[in-house]
Design a protein around this motif. Structure first.
Motif, short mmCIF file in Angstrom:
data_model
loop_
_atom_site.label_atom_id
_atom_site.label_comp_id
_atom_site.label_asym_id
_atom_site.label_seq_id
_atom_site.Cartn_x
_atom_site.Cartn_y
_atom_site.Cartn_z
N ASP A 96 -6.76 3.42 14.33
CA ASP A 96 -6.53 2.61 15.51
C ASP A 96 -5.02 2.41 15.69
OD1 ASP A 96 -6.25 0.90 13.34
OD2 ASP A 96 -7.22 -0.80 14.31
N TYR A 97 -4.56 1.33 16.29
CA TYR A 97 -3.15 1.26 16.68
C TYR A 97 -2.60 -0.16 16.50
CZ TYR A 97 -5.30 -0.47 20.99
OH TYR A 97 -6.05 -1.17 21.91
N LEU A 98 -1.27 -0.28 16.61
CA LEU A 98 -0.54 -1.52 16.38
C LEU A 98 -0.64 -2.44 17.60
CD1 LEU A 98 1.32 -2.60 14.05
CD2 LEU A 98 3.24 -1.81 15.44
N THR A 99 -0.83 -3.75 17.35
CA THR A 99 -0.96 -4.72 18.45
C THR A 99 -0.11 -5.96 18.22
OG1 THR A 99 -2.88 -5.77 17.38
CG2 THR A 99 -3.33 -3.96 18.91
N VAL A 100 0.97 -5.86 17.47
CA VAL A 100 1.73 -7.06 17.07
C VAL A 100 2.61 -7.63 18.17
CG1 VAL A 100 1.74 -6.46 14.62
CG2 VAL A 100 3.58 -5.63 16.10
N ASP A 101 2.94 -6.85 19.20
CA ASP A 101 3.84 -7.35 20.24
C ASP A 101 3.22 -8.56 20.94
OD1 ASP A 101 5.56 -5.36 19.62
OD2 ASP A 101 5.17 -4.13 21.40
N PRO A 102 3.97 -9.63 21.10
CA PRO A 102 3.40 -10.82 21.74
C PRO A 102 3.04 -10.62 23.20
CG PRO A 102 5.76 -11.10 21.35
CD PRO A 102 5.35 -9.86 20.62
N ASP A 103 3.60 -9.60 23.85
CA ASP A 103 3.25 -9.34 25.25
C ASP A 103 2.26 -8.17 25.38
OD1 ASP A 103 5.02 -7.39 24.44
OD2 ASP A 103 6.22 -7.43 26.28
N HIS A 104 1.56 -7.86 24.29
CA HIS A 104 0.55 -6.80 24.33
C HIS A 104 -0.51 -7.11 25.38
CE1 HIS A 104 -2.13 -3.67 22.74
NE2 HIS A 104 -3.10 -4.53 22.92
N GLU A 105 -0.75 -6.18 26.29
CA GLU A 105 -1.71 -6.39 27.37
C GLU A 105 -3.09 -5.84 26.97
OE1 GLU A 105 -1.59 -7.89 30.29
OE2 GLU A 105 0.49 -8.55 30.01
N PRO A 106 -4.14 -6.65 27.06
CA PRO A 106 -5.49 -6.16 26.72
C PRO A 106 -5.93 -5.04 27.66
CG PRO A 106 -5.43 -8.57 26.83
CD PRO A 106 -4.14 -8.09 27.41
N LEU A 107 -6.71 -4.13 27.13
CA LEU A 107 -7.25 -3.02 27.90
C LEU A 107 -8.66 -3.34 28.36
CD1 LEU A 107 -6.14 0.00 25.65
CD2 LEU A 107 -5.04 -0.85 27.73
N ARG A 108 -8.94 -3.10 29.64
CA ARG A 108 -10.27 -3.34 30.19
C ARG A 108 -11.07 -2.05 30.22
NH1 ARG A 108 -13.33 -2.38 34.56
NH2 ARG A 108 -14.82 -4.00 35.22
N TRP A 109 -12.35 -2.15 29.85
CA TRP A 109 -13.29 -1.04 29.94
C TRP A 109 -14.49 -1.47 30.77
CZ3 TRP A 109 -12.59 3.77 27.54
CH2 TRP A 109 -11.53 3.85 26.65
N SER A 110 -14.93 -0.61 31.66
CA SER A 110 -16.18 -0.84 32.36
C SER A 110 -17.36 -0.60 31.42
CB SER A 110 -16.30 0.10 33.56
OG SER A 110 -17.63 0.13 34.06
N LEU A 111 -18.39 -1.42 31.53
CA LEU A 111 -19.58 -1.24 30.71
C LEU A 111 -20.23 0.11 30.97
CD1 LEU A 111 -21.60 -2.46 28.71
CD2 LEU A 111 -22.75 -3.56 30.64
#
Length: 327
Positions: free
Chosen positions: A270-285
């Motif tokens: 998987d990948y790094l997510t430590v940045d405080p401004d990390h934007e969540p990714l949206r997925w359609s069901l």
């Protein structure tokens, strides 16, 4: 469906998902699966309990197997940053009306036992016994060569409520699945504390129940290797899904079931997510690459079957929505 801003000043500081306790019916069968096949290290044991850790882990255990009449989950463990955080956690949960206690837990320091609003059992601790480091003892790397526990994934009857609760505790959203339309609703969320995709995830379904624990391997080759090991050591039927790659989290994965049906995901890349401004990714069901970037779609069992929490009633989900299911 409100996606909230991260809470960078939670009431206490959770470091990461730490460990899980499994109630199992047959310790010998569970040992054959976790130790002889998957390669977990035995830190301690008695006739009714087995304490396991992976090769990178310095804490005494990340999996506890306990003999019981019925298979269930007594506790999910999380590490906090200090003894003071334990006191802050106890105050916060008690103030909110949740049960709190400090039971004597073997091989752990002071441990707060409580639960969330659906009754999911939570243990918080700061210090655990630390046996000899095994990271550089490569002769001990066996089976899947598992490095460490990574995350815990649970069914919840209300994803939005679970998301809101754990956001208040400082868990930060990385990816989420939402129904389509003007009033989209959360179907699943992935939330972290330690800086990768997730320490804790919630999926819509009958719950609360454990869906799986995710354990980290150093490479996809370790996951391919354990497929060969399981196929040639009597555990072929314990392979439920994969190998493949998720769209969500980008993870290379294999899902397996232990002798009692508890689900374990072998997981990497998987990948790094430590940045405080990390934007969540949206997925359609309805996006077919959400659950499976490539590989066979998830079977029906993956959406419906899970491990109950000891003594906790299961509720029907508030959201009726159908994911893509393998035929």
């Amino acid at each position: 469906m409100p996606i909230r801003k991260p809470n960078f000043t939670p009431p206490f500081n959770i470091v990461r998902a730490s460990h899980i306790e499994f109630d199992v019916r047959d310790i010998a069968k569970s040992r054959a699966f976790y130790v002889d096949c998957l390669g977990y290290l035995v830190t301690d044991e008695d006739k009714d309990s087995l304490y396991l850790r992976a090769v990178e882990e310095r804490n005494h255990h990340s999996i506890v197997l306990r003999k019981a009449n019925d298979a269930s989950i007594p506790a999910l463990g999380f590490k906090v940053a200090s003894e003071e955080d334990l006191d802050r956690a106890a105050f916060w949960f008690a103030h909110k009306g949740f049960p709190t206690s400090f039971p004597d837990v073997p091989h752990q320091g002071r441990t707060l036992r409580t639960c969330d609003m659906f009754g999911m059992p939570l243990d918080f601790y700061f210090r655990m016994e630390q046996p000899e480091c095994m990271l550089r003892k490569y002769a001990e790397y066996k089976g899947a060569r598992i490095q460490r526990i990574d995350h815990i994934n649970c069914f919840t009857p209300d994803v939005q409520a679970s998301y809101d609760f754990y956001t208040d505790l400082g868990f930060r959203l990385t990816e989420y699945t939402e129904t389509d339309g003007e009033n989209g609703q959360l179907w699943a969320v992935w939330m972290h504390r330690k800086g990768n995709v997730h320490d804790l995830a919630f999926t819509n379904g009958r719950g609360p129940r454990l869906h799986h624990i995710g354990v980290w391997t150093a490479s996809s080759l370790d996951i391919l290797h354990i497929c060969d090991v399981m196929a040639s050591s009597g555990f072929l039927d314990n392979m439920e899904r994969g190998p493949g790659r998720h769209g969500i989290s980008n993870a290379f994965f294999l899902y397996i079931r232990d002798p009692d049906g508890h689900r374990v995901e072998l997981f990497t890349s998987d990948y790094l997510t430590v940045d405080p401004d990390h934007e969540p990714l949206r997925w359609s069901l309805q996006d077919p690459q959400r659950q499976t970037l490539w590989g066979h779609p998830a079977p029906k069992s993956w959406f419906e079957e899970g491990s109950v929490f000891t003594g906790v009633p299961v509720r029907e989900p508030v959201l009726e929505a159908q994911p893509i299911v393998a035929r």
